[in-house]
Scaffold this active site. Sequence first.
Site, short mmCIF file in Angstrom:
data_model
loop_
_atom_site.label_atom_id
_atom_site.label_comp_id
_atom_site.label_asym_id
_atom_site.label_seq_id
_atom_site.Cartn_x
_atom_site.Cartn_y
_atom_site.Cartn_z
CG HIS A 25 -0.20 0.23 2.51
ND1 HIS A 25 0.44 -0.78 3.19
CD2 HIS A 25 0.04 1.37 3.21
CE1 HIS A 25 1.02 -0.28 4.27
NE2 HIS A 25 0.81 1.02 4.30
CD GLN A 39 6.48 9.47 13.75
OE1 GLN A 39 5.59 8.89 14.36
NE2 GLN A 39 6.44 10.77 13.50
CE1 TYR A 70 5.23 10.71 10.15
CE2 TYR A 70 4.46 9.62 8.17
CZ TYR A 70 4.77 9.59 9.52
OH TYR A 70 4.59 8.43 10.22
CG ASP A 97 9.42 17.15 2.29
OD1 ASP A 97 8.70 17.06 1.28
OD2 ASP A 97 10.67 17.20 2.23
N PRO A 98 6.25 14.51 2.96
CG PRO A 98 4.16 14.05 2.02
CD PRO A 98 5.00 15.16 2.59
CG PHE A 126 3.59 10.30 -1.41
CD1 PHE A 126 2.60 10.15 -0.45
CD2 PHE A 126 3.82 11.56 -1.91
CE1 PHE A 126 1.87 11.23 0.01
CE2 PHE A 126 3.09 12.65 -1.47
CZ PHE A 126 2.11 12.48 -0.51
CG HIS A 127 7.59 4.70 1.11
ND1 HIS A 127 7.34 5.78 1.93
CD2 HIS A 127 7.62 3.62 1.90
CE1 HIS A 127 7.24 5.36 3.18
NE2 HIS A 127 7.39 4.04 3.19
#
Length: 174
Positions: A29, A73, A111, A113-114, A116-117
């Site tokens: 996902h 985190q 977050y 400054d994500p 996306f991965h």
Amino acid sequence: QEEFLELLELLLSRARTYVSSLAAMEEFHLSLSQCVVLRYHWIQPFVRSLREHLASFHRFFSVADQVKVYTNQNKTRTFIGLEVSTGHFQLLELVSEVDRVLEEFDLPTFYKDPSFHISLAWCIGDLSGRLEGQCLQELQDIVDRFEDSAHLLRVHWEQIRCKSGNKYFSFPLR
């Protein structure tokens, strides 16, 4: 797809020469929010608000073809993922709407400054030092050389899904 699983196996085989404890993800996902705790009586209003906020979004494509190493985190888990290289703007727009819903319920937003991965594999502990550098370059080379990887790593966004407990809610894109 079978070809995706072949690529995953090649990546895992190489990465395990650096970190033998890596395990493949069972589901794939791309997150648009942090994991949050919803009170039971919030679930339906939360889902209704998500449906309203996401209703105007159109389908789009993204490409996840950049190998990266991540830690959670609190640095208790390390992940190997494929970062999105195309479609970042559309994903930021989706996150903006999801964040608005989270704010309605006084929940933490995504977050600032994500990255996306899609996570491919994980292990316990912060083993990012072993996976970055030479290993990361070798993994990226595998992706770059894999036959038809440009097509294989293209994601067609047709819906957004929200998981709450063991229930999934689907929000089709236009």
